[in-house]
Design an enzyme around this catalytic site. Structure first.
Site, short mmCIF file in Angstrom:
data_model
loop_
_atom_site.label_atom_id
_atom_site.label_comp_id
_atom_site.label_asym_id
_atom_site.label_seq_id
_atom_site.Cartn_x
_atom_site.Cartn_y
_atom_site.Cartn_z
N ASP A 34 62.49 -0.08 40.44
CA ASP A 34 61.38 0.87 40.37
C ASP A 34 61.25 1.60 41.70
OD1 ASP A 34 60.86 -0.02 37.91
OD2 ASP A 34 58.79 -0.67 38.31
N PHE A 35 61.49 0.86 42.77
CA PHE A 35 61.34 1.41 44.11
C PHE A 35 62.32 2.57 44.30
CE2 PHE A 35 61.96 1.00 48.83
CZ PHE A 35 60.68 1.41 49.16
N TYR A 37 63.75 4.27 41.93
CA TYR A 37 63.38 5.31 40.97
C TYR A 37 62.22 6.15 41.50
CZ TYR A 37 61.29 7.34 36.77
OH TYR A 37 60.74 8.20 35.86
N ASP A 38 61.21 5.47 42.01
CA ASP A 38 60.06 6.19 42.56
C ASP A 38 60.50 7.09 43.71
OD1 ASP A 38 58.33 5.06 40.74
OD2 ASP A 38 57.80 3.38 42.03
N SER A 83 49.43 8.64 32.58
CA SER A 83 50.12 7.74 33.49
C SER A 83 49.30 7.68 34.78
CB SER A 83 51.52 8.31 33.70
OG SER A 83 52.22 7.51 34.59
N LEU A 84 49.85 7.10 35.81
CA LEU A 84 49.13 7.03 37.08
C LEU A 84 50.00 7.58 38.19
CD1 LEU A 84 47.78 3.37 37.00
CD2 LEU A 84 46.39 5.43 37.03
N GLU A 114 42.30 -3.29 40.60
CA GLU A 114 42.77 -4.17 39.52
C GLU A 114 44.26 -4.40 39.64
OE1 GLU A 114 42.28 -1.87 36.00
OE2 GLU A 114 40.17 -1.44 36.43
N LYS A 116 48.01 -4.08 38.73
CA LYS A 116 48.84 -3.15 37.96
C LYS A 116 49.89 -3.98 37.24
CE LYS A 116 51.93 0.83 38.32
NZ LYS A 116 52.25 0.65 36.94
N ASP A 118 52.96 -5.10 34.99
CA ASP A 118 54.30 -4.58 34.74
C ASP A 118 54.75 -4.94 33.34
OD1 ASP A 118 56.64 -3.34 35.23
OD2 ASP A 118 57.55 -5.03 36.30
N GLU A 177 48.55 -3.55 28.22
CA GLU A 177 49.95 -3.74 28.50
C GLU A 177 50.46 -4.96 27.72
OE1 GLU A 177 52.15 -1.49 31.53
OE2 GLU A 177 50.13 -1.29 30.79
N TYR A 229 42.93 -3.22 29.65
CA TYR A 229 42.23 -2.82 30.87
C TYR A 229 41.54 -1.46 30.83
CZ TYR A 229 46.83 -0.74 31.35
OH TYR A 229 47.97 -0.08 31.09
N LYS A 293 40.50 2.51 41.11
CA LYS A 293 39.84 3.46 40.21
C LYS A 293 38.41 3.71 40.70
CE LYS A 293 42.31 1.67 36.19
NZ LYS A 293 42.24 0.87 34.96
N LYS A 317 51.82 0.51 44.90
CA LYS A 317 52.83 -0.45 44.47
C LYS A 317 53.32 -1.27 45.65
CE LYS A 317 55.48 0.75 40.84
NZ LYS A 317 56.43 1.57 40.08
N CYS A 415 94.81 -5.39 38.50
CA CYS A 415 93.59 -5.90 37.86
C CYS A 415 93.47 -7.40 38.14
CB CYS A 415 93.63 -5.64 36.36
SG CYS A 415 92.32 -6.50 35.48
N CYS A 418 93.99 -9.29 34.48
CA CYS A 418 95.25 -9.30 33.72
C CYS A 418 96.46 -8.96 34.59
CB CYS A 418 95.17 -8.33 32.55
SG CYS A 418 95.17 -6.60 33.07
N CYS A 439 91.04 -0.70 35.40
CA CYS A 439 92.24 -1.39 34.91
C CYS A 439 92.79 -0.54 33.78
CB CYS A 439 91.84 -2.78 34.41
SG CYS A 439 93.09 -3.51 33.35
N CYS A 444 93.85 -5.83 28.41
CA CYS A 444 93.32 -6.77 29.40
C CYS A 444 92.27 -7.66 28.72
CB CYS A 444 92.68 -5.95 30.52
SG CYS A 444 91.72 -6.92 31.68
S1 IVH Z 1 44.88 2.77 34.00
C1 IVH Z 1 44.02 6.90 32.67
N1 IVH Z 1 45.12 0.31 34.84
O1 IVH Z 1 50.73 1.66 34.67
C2 IVH Z 1 44.30 5.57 33.22
N2 IVH Z 1 47.05 1.41 34.07
O2 IVH Z 1 52.30 3.59 36.09
C3 IVH Z 1 45.70 5.16 33.12
N3 IVH Z 1 49.09 0.06 34.10
O3 IVH Z 1 50.34 4.21 32.30
C4 IVH Z 1 45.98 3.76 33.10
N4 IVH Z 1 48.17 -1.77 34.89
O4 IVH Z 1 50.65 1.75 31.50
C5 IVH Z 1 45.75 1.37 34.34
N5 IVH Z 1 45.19 -1.89 35.56
C6 IVH Z 1 45.82 -0.83 35.07
C7 IVH Z 1 47.20 -0.84 34.79
C8 IVH Z 1 47.79 0.32 34.30
C9 IVH Z 1 49.30 -1.22 34.47
C10 IVH Z 1 50.17 0.92 33.62
C11 IVH Z 1 49.76 1.92 32.57
C12 IVH Z 1 50.02 3.23 33.22
C13 IVH Z 1 51.12 2.89 34.16
C14 IVH Z 1 51.27 3.91 35.25
#
Ligand code: IVH
Length: 738
Positions: A34-35, A37-38, A83-84, A114, A116, A118, A177, A229, A293, A317, A415, A418, A439, A444
């Site tokens: 993920d790291f 990718y981000d 998403s976030l 809160e 997050k 996975d 989730e 959540y 939040k 993250k 190889c 083989c 190869c 093989c």
């Molecule tokens: S809030 C509009 N709270 O992480 C609010 N999302 O990377 C959107 N996720 O799409 C979501 N833990 O699938 C919220 N405590 C949490 C979460 C959470 C995991 C997920 C969720 C979101 C994704 C974003």
């Protein structure tokens, strides 16, 4: 960076992100952390901000990853599933608060912090307190209906508990989730190991893969879990703060997060993030970050959201866990297409819950780029999601004289399995991208094993149980050379197959053998596209196999494909056309006479190309390009290819293509925009597909028609700009009826 360079890099990043999205959201098989990718997404966002000229609405930075797969009913979310925005930096968490202060005009801001989680996002709908539906996030607007699968989750109540003194909403979307506990993940993997099946990489992807299974009974065997959540649409509104929401979820009897933190101001937020970090490894679900939040929902509404994410929340993250250890050796593995992949053999080290002795090194290029040498102290990373990877070496601590890693020399220029010839080739398949050592020996045993495992995998013929050590033994003992040889292996032979050693035997067993026999018989009826994919023809991935399967009746027709010949012929003509162009740089015209002659030749070549495009190549997608065509034609003309076809014939296996009948729209591509007066968008799309046409999302010169309704957007402008015919619903109906 120049604009041209930026443009190129943006295109590259978009392609990379799209590939990783496909692997993460749809295949649940990511190849990078993920790291990492981000990091790609961040670079893309920064470039788009610096060069707004190249920012587009369909960039992956502007939308949520799409998890939809075939086979599920699509359902619209009542409230968009966002998403976030996420970050790895404290500074950006603080900047988030500064933004809130500016937007709301007060420093006095309460937040919740809160975990997050996975897992994979899902939205549950309860009507009058009864569970009615579960839908994946999908595009954010609509997702896959996975209700039957979610019903298998034991801890999810079918009815919400009534809470005294409160109203039960008529309709409420509750978001959360789905995940697998570490214990359940390990149980599943132990079972797979015993059955000789390939092991799953991590809980998150296993959960994602499970929820997308079409057979709910199969899903029930894996004990999925869920945690909720947040709210989507809620009628009438029931709570006014985020903290109260968590209380209400608990009171309704829903599985909820272990703990949330209340924080006043950013310093408390940051302290809470630290506390969560210290606790998170004890949670039942994987927790890869903290979500901050705004607590007050009225303030949330005030700051609002973008198309993709709320402005009132941010995800911080945690960096993936890393450890240092010694690189003892680099060994080489051979995959199903013969690609040689380097693997790091490490001094075992404990990291993120398990002992790690091996890590991926991706490819030779990467080893060189990171300057990794045998004997080095290295830093490894395990992000919970993917195979551990070697991040870096510490050259300053290296003893002088350690040689650079040289892949071909390390395997003695042959190889390692083989002993066959190896060569450095361009590759573009599921194992690797770019250039790799391969190869060259189709026979093989590593390739044979890999192909057999793939042939039987879920995505191919779904003959469960024949992966990993089972495939290895079948090849090793000479029962299988080419995958279809599996049909000749007697049930008895399978049942008594020794998966262990001579000293410690462990047989495959009657039950497993009977399952394999039943599954291989069922696979006989699968269509050409599945078989073609299953046979590991070079360069033929799932999409290409589908496209080819729709355009050929059977293997005989494919092996001698007029369509593929036309693709190659067109490529030849196009190359000639380029060379003959009077302005060709490589081959400039020598005189006026030469110029005139070549101009004429080009007109002829253009006409020939247009003839192919309108004839045999009409409606053929770009997936089937000259490289694919050459691969397929060559493969079926080769000794192994012919051997495969002969074997299928001998077995009486003759998979049929799903050739779509030609209709009024065969070869035509439509783009839809706006709202049609009487027809729903899906309806119009269905009609186009049924009539042999295609639907595309964006307008290009290749678009045949833009079907436009009320409030048509930028696609209409684009169509006018390119001179693409624009039609309305009446005209569309008329064309259909013709
Ligand atoms: S809030 C509009 N709270 O992480 C609010 N999302 O990377 C959107 N996720 O799409 C979501 N833990 O699938 C919220 N405590 C949490 C979460 C959470 C995991 C997920 C969720 C979101 C994704 C974003």
């Amino acid at each position: 960076m120049t604009p041209a360079e930026a443009q190129q890099r943006i295109a590259q990043l978009r392609a990379d992100v799209a590939r990783h999205d496909e692997r993460y959201y749809r295949q649940a098989k990511p190849e990078i952390t993920d790291f990492a990718y981000d990091g790609l997404k961040r670079e893309l966002a920064e470039l788009e901000a610096e060069f707004p000229l190249f920012a587009t609405a369909d960039s992956p930075t502007q939308r949520v990853g799409d998890d939809r797969v075939q086979g599920f009913r699509e359902v619209a979310h009542r409230q968009k599933m966002l998403s976030l925005d996420n970050t790895y930096s404290e500074e950006e968490v603080r900047a988030f608060h500064t933004r809130m202060v500016r937007l709301l005009g007060t420093e006095d801001l309460h937040y919740t912090v809160e975990p997050k989680i996975d897992g994979l996002a899902v939205s549950l709908t309860y009507e009058q307190g009864r569970f009615v539906r579960a839908v994946t996030r999908g595009t954010g607007d609509k997702g896959d209906d996975v209700t039957a699968n979610v019903r298998t989750i034991a801890s999810l109540p079918r009815e919400l508990k009534k809470v005294r003194g409160t109203v039960m909403p008529d309709v409420v979307e509750i978001r959360g989730e789905i995940y697998l506990t570490a214990a359940e993940f390990e149980r599943i993997n132990a079972e797979r190991a015993a059955a000789g099946e390939e092991l799953y990489a991590n809980p998150r992807n296993t959960a994602a893969g499970t929820i997308k299974q079409l057979d709910a009974a199969e899903v029930a065997r894996r004990k999925l879990s869920i945690v909720l959540y947040s709210l989507g649409h809620c009628e009438p509104a029931v709570v006014t703060t985020q903290a109260r929401l968590h209380e209400r979820l608990k009171a309704w009897g829903l599985p909820h997060v272990e703990r949330i933190w209340h924080a006043l101001g950013i310093d408390e937020v940051w302290a809470s993030i630290g506390e969560l970090d210290a606790l998170r490894r004890s949670f039942a679900y994987g927790t890869d970050g903290a979500v901050v939040k705004l607590d007050d929902m009225a303030l949330q509404r005030e700051v609002g959201a973008t198309d993709k994410a709320p402005r009132w929340a941010i995800a911080y993250k945690y960096k993936p866990d890393t450890a240092r250890t010694r690189l003892k050796a680099i060994t080489i593995q051979v995959g199903k297409t013969g690609i040689l992949s380097p693997v790091a053999e490490l001094e075992p080290v404990f990291l993120a819950g398990s002992t790690i002795a091996r890590a991926t090194l991706h490819n030779e290029e990467e080893i060189r780029r990171k300057d990794i040498r045998v004997g080095d102290l290295v830093e490894i990373e395990k992000a919970g999601e993917v195979i551990p990877a070697v991040l870096r070496s510490f050259p300053e601590e290296r003893l002088p004289g350690a040689p650079e890693f040289d892949l071909p020399a390390a395997v003695g220029h042959k190889c390692p399995v083989c002993g066959g010839k190896i060569a450095k080739l361009a590759v573009a398949d599921e194992e690797a991208q770019g250039v790799a050592w391969k190869c060259q020996n189709y026979d093989c045993s590593a390739q044979r094993t890999g192909r057999l495992g793939f042939f039987c995998s879920r995505k191919a013929l779904a003959i469960d149980g024949v992966g990993g050590v089972v495939a290895e033994k079948l090849v090793e003992l000479g029962h299988v050379q080419d995958p279809p040889d599996l049909y000749d292996v007697a049930q008895e032979t399978l049942a008594t197959l020794n998966l262990g050693t001579a000293e410690k035997p462990r047989v495959f067993g009657e039950k497993n053998a009977a399952k394999v026999v039943a599954a291989r018989e069922a696979a006989r009826a699968l269509p050409l596209e599945k078989w073609l994919y299953a046979l590991s023809v070079p360069d033929v991935g799932e999409t290409t196999a589908r496209e080819l399967g729709r355009r050929h009746r059977n293997f005989t027709e494919l092996a001698d494909s007029a369509l593929l010949r036309a693709v190659l012929q067109k490529a030849g003509l196009a190359a000639e056309r380029e060379l003959q162009a009077p302005s060709s740089r490589k081959n400039p015209a020598k005189s006026d006479e030469d110029r005139a002659r070549r101009k004429e030749l080009c007109v002829r070549l253009d006409a020939e190309i247009a003839g192919l495009d309108a004839g045999p190549l009409a409606g053929v997608p770009s997936d089937i390009g000259p490289a694919v065509a050459a691969s397929v034609v060559e493969f079926f003309a080769s000794v192994p290819g012919k051997r495969l076809l002969a074997k299928l014939q001998q077995l009486g296996i003759d998979p049929q293509g799903t050739v779509v009948a030609a209709g009024v729209f065969t070869g035509k591509t439509f783009v839809l925009t706006g709202t049609l007066p009487t027809m729903k968008r899906e309806e119009a799309e269905q009609k186009i597909l049924a009539a042999g046409g295609k639907v595309s999302g964006s307008v290009s010169k290749k678009t045949s028609y833009v079907l436009a309704g009320a409030e048509a957007g930028s696609k209409l402008d684009k169509a006018r700009e390119l001179g693409v015919p624009v039609i309305d619903e009446t005209e569309f109906q008329r064309l259909l009826g013709r």
